[in-house]
Scaffold this active site. Structure first.
Site, PDB file in Angstrom:
ATOM      1  CD  GLU A   1      12.944  -5.994  -5.039  1.00 42.26           C
ATOM      2  OE1 GLU A   1      13.513  -5.356  -4.133  1.00 42.26           O
ATOM      3  OE2 GLU A   1      13.555  -6.492  -5.998  1.00 42.26           O
ATOM      4  CG  LEU A   2      10.888  -9.620   1.002  1.00 36.41           C
ATOM      5  CD1 LEU A   2      11.295 -10.911   1.686  1.00 36.41           C
ATOM      6  CD2 LEU A   2       9.400  -9.643   0.661  1.00 36.41           C
TER       7      LEU A   2
ATOM      8  CB  CYS B   1      11.319  -0.529   1.401  1.00 42.28           C
ATOM      9  SG  CYS B   1      11.494   0.071  -0.278  1.00 42.28           S
TER      10      CYS B   1
ATOM     11  CE  LYS C   1      -4.710  -9.280  -2.114  1.00 43.09           C
ATOM     12  NZ  LYS C   1      -4.168  -7.969  -1.644  1.00 43.09           N
TER      13      LYS C   1
ATOM     14  CB  ALA D   1      -2.075  -3.278  -0.446  1.00 44.09           C
TER      15      ALA D   1
ATOM     16  CB  SER E   1       5.909  -7.463   5.503  1.00 44.60           C
ATOM     17  OG  SER E   1       5.017  -8.529   5.290  1.00 44.60           O
TER      18      SER E   1
ATOM     19  CD1 TRP F   1      -0.216  -1.525   3.136  1.00 51.15           C
ATOM     20  CD2 TRP F   1       0.601   0.539   3.304  1.00 51.15           C
ATOM     21  NE1 TRP F   1       0.572  -1.480   4.271  1.00 51.15           N
ATOM     22  CE2 TRP F   1       1.082  -0.209   4.392  1.00 51.15           C
ATOM     23  CE3 TRP F   1       0.984   1.883   3.203  1.00 51.15           C
ATOM     24  CZ2 TRP F   1       1.935   0.315   5.368  1.00 51.15           C
ATOM     25  CZ3 TRP F   1       1.833   2.405   4.176  1.00 51.15           C
ATOM     26  CH2 TRP F   1       2.295   1.623   5.235  1.00 51.15           C
ATOM     27  CG  ASN F   2       5.180   1.348   0.696  1.00 47.92           C
ATOM     28  OD1 ASN F   2       4.875   0.532  -0.172  1.00 47.92           O
ATOM     29  ND2 ASN F   2       6.408   1.464   1.150  1.00 47.92           N
TER      30      ASN F   2
HETATM   31  N1  LIG Z   1      11.874  -3.789  -1.032  1.00 49.47           N
HETATM   32  C1  LIG Z   1      11.001  -3.013  -1.647  1.00 49.47           C
HETATM   33  O1  LIG Z   1      11.157  -2.653  -2.816  1.00 49.47           O
HETATM   34  C2  LIG Z   1       9.753  -2.558  -0.942  1.00 49.47           C
HETATM   35  C3  LIG Z   1       9.003  -1.527  -1.519  1.00 49.47           C
HETATM   36  C4  LIG Z   1       7.828  -1.131  -0.876  1.00 49.47           C
HETATM   37  C5  LIG Z   1       7.418  -1.747   0.297  1.00 49.47           C
HETATM   38  N2  LIG Z   1       8.171  -2.746   0.830  1.00 49.47           N
HETATM   39  C6  LIG Z   1       7.768  -3.385   2.083  1.00 49.47           C
HETATM   40  O2  LIG Z   1       6.356  -3.584   2.141  1.00 49.47           O
HETATM   41  C7  LIG Z   1       5.928  -3.573   3.499  1.00 49.47           C
HETATM   42  C8  LIG Z   1       4.714  -2.683   3.627  1.00 49.47           C
HETATM   43  O3  LIG Z   1       3.715  -3.085   2.764  1.00 49.47           O
HETATM   44  P1  LIG Z   1       2.476  -4.012   3.202  1.00 49.47           P
HETATM   45  O4  LIG Z   1       2.125  -3.759   4.631  1.00 49.47           O
HETATM   46  O5  LIG Z   1       1.427  -3.855   2.161  1.00 49.47           O
HETATM   47  O6  LIG Z   1       3.114  -5.455   3.104  1.00 49.47           O
HETATM   48  P2  LIG Z   1       2.408  -6.896   3.315  1.00 49.47           P
HETATM   49  O7  LIG Z   1       3.499  -7.873   3.260  1.00 49.47           O
HETATM   50  O8  LIG Z   1       1.516  -6.898   4.479  1.00 49.47           O
HETATM   51  O9  LIG Z   1       1.472  -7.046   2.032  1.00 49.47           O
HETATM   52  C9  LIG Z   1       2.002  -7.002   0.715  1.00 49.47           C
HETATM   53  C10 LIG Z   1       1.016  -7.628  -0.249  1.00 49.47           C
HETATM   54  O10 LIG Z   1       0.943  -9.023  -0.009  1.00 49.47           O
HETATM   55  C11 LIG Z   1      -0.417  -9.405   0.071  1.00 49.47           C
HETATM   56  N3  LIG Z   1      -0.515 -10.712   0.732  1.00 49.47           N
HETATM   57  C12 LIG Z   1      -0.407 -11.885   0.079  1.00 49.47           C
HETATM   58  N4  LIG Z   1      -0.550 -12.905   0.890  1.00 49.47           N
HETATM   59  C13 LIG Z   1      -0.760 -12.418   2.095  1.00 49.47           C
HETATM   60  C14 LIG Z   1      -1.003 -13.031   3.327  1.00 49.47           C
HETATM   61  N5  LIG Z   1      -1.044 -14.355   3.442  1.00 49.47           N
HETATM   62  N6  LIG Z   1      -1.177 -12.231   4.392  1.00 49.47           N
HETATM   63  C15 LIG Z   1      -1.117 -10.874   4.253  1.00 49.47           C
HETATM   64  N7  LIG Z   1      -0.905 -10.257   3.074  1.00 49.47           N
HETATM   65  C16 LIG Z   1      -0.729 -11.022   1.998  1.00 49.47           C
HETATM   66  C17 LIG Z   1      -1.079  -8.199   0.701  1.00 49.47           C
HETATM   67  O11 LIG Z   1      -2.474  -8.216   0.540  1.00 49.47           O
HETATM   68  C18 LIG Z   1      -0.413  -7.105  -0.114  1.00 49.47           C
HETATM   69  O12 LIG Z   1      -0.998  -7.029  -1.389  1.00 49.47           O
HETATM   70  C19 LIG Z   1       7.128  -3.052   4.281  1.00 49.47           C
HETATM   71  O13 LIG Z   1       7.761  -4.138   4.926  1.00 49.47           O
HETATM   72  C20 LIG Z   1       8.039  -2.470   3.205  1.00 49.47           C
HETATM   73  O14 LIG Z   1       9.407  -2.423   3.503  1.00 49.47           O
HETATM   74  C21 LIG Z   1       9.327  -3.165   0.243  1.00 49.47           C
HETATM   75  N1  LIG Z   2      10.902   4.026  -2.326  1.00 45.24           N
HETATM   76  C1  LIG Z   2      10.963   2.684  -2.828  1.00 45.24           C
HETATM   77  C2  LIG Z   2       9.768   1.869  -2.493  1.00 45.24           C
HETATM   78  C3  LIG Z   2       9.873   1.382  -1.088  1.00 45.24           C
HETATM   79  O1  LIG Z   2       8.976   1.425  -0.261  1.00 45.24           O
HETATM   80  C4  LIG Z   2      11.225   2.705  -4.309  1.00 45.24           C
HETATM   81  O2  LIG Z   2      11.636   3.727  -4.827  1.00 45.24           O
HETATM   82  O3  LIG Z   2      11.079   1.715  -4.964  1.00 45.24           O
END
Ligand SMILES: NC(=O)c1ccc[n+]([C@@H]2O[C@H](COP(=O)([O-])OP(=O)(O)OC[C@H]3O[C@@H](n4cnc5c(N)ncnc54)[C@H](O)[C@@H]3O)[C@@H](O)[C@H]2O)c1
Ligand SMILES: N[C@@H](CC=O)C(=O)O
Length: 488
Positions: free
Chosen positions: A255-256, A289, A180, A182, A234, A156-157
């Site tokens: 990408e976590l 992230c 899919k 958020a 996450s 969602w971010n």
């Molecule tokens: N590394 C990167 O590029 C990057 C970029 C943006 C966000 N993030 C990470 O994303 C996280 C924040 O986003 P979030 O809260 O939407 O993450 P999240 O892991 O809760 O959800 C991510 C997606 O996975 C789905 N999903 C699939 N199976 C699921 C299950 N069994 N239970 C729950 N959700 C499930 C969610 O609905 C959503 O669409 C942070 O940890 C952030 O660091 C990483």
């Molecule tokens: N800012 C990042 C997303 C992480 O949350 C990006 O540029 O991909």
């Protein structure tokens, strides 16, 4: 909501080119995080409808992969153009459901669109190889082929760019896609589907499914027709999807989370480094992230840095993303509660609150930017990806010590180094156990770069040529019994 093009606001899923409601009529409200008001409802598809999306993608695959790369690029360029044409509406939708300031949302439309354009071009360079043959009279080589049906879970971010960074690559490579989004931010994804259709992307090639997350992921990860699973989200959900995908040995790209160190050496312009650290920490209200979670500052400049950081931080305006602000609300009240707990925990363990008055918060989902000094590794703000506008500053004395401290985390996404000494920079760049290191700048990302982390921050890369390879298989061929002129 006042969109110039109201058809961009869709409350149905998009499957096989059709706008589709959950067959049991279930839905979920989507809230504006700035005021808790319901913006609309996102339909919840039933299990068999999720499977239908894979069927639609599988059936459309042959037609899409057999198009020339120019034909696919043409659709992608048109999609890119439409994103720009509807930038204002997309930004409005994003701010409403995600909360980020409108200026940041406009920036995300540009950023997200750039991936589509970049991959449309890069797909032309999906070259195979020729291999000098060790077998008499044989011709050896490799060709690149699309992986197949690719499923993407997005957070969602960044409701738009995290989709286009994956889908741009997959579509350019010739793969059909099931996204899919958020559940907090489905409307931006659905607007993307509307624009994909207008861009001429054929039915079944770009699908958006909305539903109960655990059910959707279980179905998609267990479907043997799905060949690739990609998540931005996450680490907790990443591990779950990795386990679920193991049963059918899928390609996985993850990408976590991150817990970025921001290292400030004693030879820098202190005010400039503090301004950059504030920008790196508070973008998207700290829900990023790449956010500078742990700011390590050399003892010789520690107090002056804290003072300049506080000045820059206090200049940030907090309020609804629809106003002229720098920081919008957090995604929900739980995130505010967590931020409060992190500050409490740090205070109990000897942290110092330098600035951050929560009585000034303009609403239940807002958290005022907060600066904590004397942060140590026992505190939750050091150990966790805090995803809140809480900056933790730690003291260091020497370079080996700070490299060790910065690496003292299970995460390994991005790190920042501020110094003017090339030897120090090199030592830190090499010593930091991170997928990306940004030196003397907080702007590191973009379409051409291989974005991604090591350790529990993920697997694989997005963006750049490496991002395209995530959606390509290498097929080796050996043509035997061929006429030979050169002996190989
Ligand atoms: N590394 C990167 O590029 C990057 C970029 C943006 C966000 N993030 C990470 O994303 C996280 C924040 O986003 P979030 O809260 O939407 O993450 P999240 O892991 O809760 O959800 C991510 C997606 O996975 C789905 N999903 C699939 N199976 C699921 C299950 N069994 N239970 C729950 N959700 C499930 C969610 O609905 C959503 O669409 C942070 O940890 C952030 O660091 C990483
Ligand atoms: N800012 C990042 C997303 C992480 O949350 C990006 O540029 O991909």
């Amino acid at each position: 909501m006042q969109l110039n093009d109201p058809r961009l606001f869709r409350q149905l899923a998009y499957v096989g080119g059709k706008w589709t409601a959950g067959s049991q009529g279930s839905d979920e409200p989507v809230l504006d995080p700035a005021n808790g008001e319901v913006i609309g409802h996102c339909t919840l598809l039933e299990p068999e409808q999720i499977t239908d999306a894979v069927t639609a993608a599988e059936e459309a695959f042959a037609g899409w992969r057999s198009m020339t790369v120019n034909e696919r690029a043409h659709c992608l360029h048109e999609w890119y153009r439409l994103l720009h044409e509807h930038k204002e509406d997309l930004a409005q939708l994003m701010t409403l459901e995600q909360g980020k300031p409108l200026g940041d949302a406009r920036g995300e439309v540009d950023y997200g669109a750039s991936f589509i354009q970049w991959f449309a071009e890069e797909a032309r360079r999906a070259y195979g190889t020729t291999i000098p043959s060790h077998i008499p009279n044989a011709a050896l080589g490799t060709i690149k082929e699309p992986v197949g049906v690719s499923v993407m879970f997005t957070p969602w971010n960044f409701p738009l760019a995290m989709i286009t960074r994956k889908a741009g690559a997959a579509l350019a490579a010739g793969c059909p896609v099931v996204v899919k989004p958020a559940n907090e931010t489905p409307f931006t994804a659905l607007a993307l589907a509307e624009l994909a259709e207008r861009a001429g992307i054929p039915a079944g090639i770009f699908n958006v499914v909305t539903g109960e997350p655990a059910t959707v992921s279980e179905i998609l990860c267990n479907d043997t027709r799905v060949r690739s699973i990609s998540l931005t989200g996450s680490t907790r959900v990443g591990k779950l999807l990795l386990r679920q995908s193991a049963s059918s040995v899928k390609r996985t790209s993850l990408e976590l989370g991150g817990n970025a160190p921001f290292i400030v050496c004693d030879d820098v312009d202190i005010d400039e480094a503090a301004a950059h650290a504030v920008a790196a920490k508070f973008q998207t209200a700290g829900q990023d992230c790449l956010a500078a979670n742990r700011i390590f500052v050399h003892r010789r400049i520690y107090d002056r840095f804290l003072e300049r950081f506080a000045v820059h931080m206090k200049a940030l305006k907090v309020g609804s993303g629809m106003m002229e602000v720098d920081i919008g609300p957090l995604i929900h009240k739980r995130a505010v509660d967590t931020a409060n707990e992190l500050v409490e925990d740090a205070l109990e363990k000897g942290g110092r609150l330098i600035a951050g008055d929560q009585s000034m918060a303009p609403g239940a989902n807002f958290f005022m930017p907060t600066l904590m000094a004397d942060v140590t590794s026992s505190m939750r703000i050091f150990r966790e990806e805090n995803f809140a506008p809480v900056a933790g500053v730690c003291l260091f004395d020497d370079d080996d010590e700070v490299i060790r401290a910065a690496n003292d985390t299970e995460y390994g996404l991005a790190a920042y180094v501020y110094s003017n000494d090339v030897r120090r920079i090199w030592k830190m760049m090499r010593g930091l156990d991170y997928g990306m290191v940004s030196v003397n700048t907080m702007k590191m990302t973009g379409a051409p770069i291989p974005f991604g982390g090591v350790k529990q921050s993920g697997l694989g890369r997005e963006g750049g040529h490496a991002g395209l390879e995530e959606y390509l298989d290498t097929k080796y061929y050996c043509l035997g019994n061929m006429p030979s002129y050169s002996g190989s």
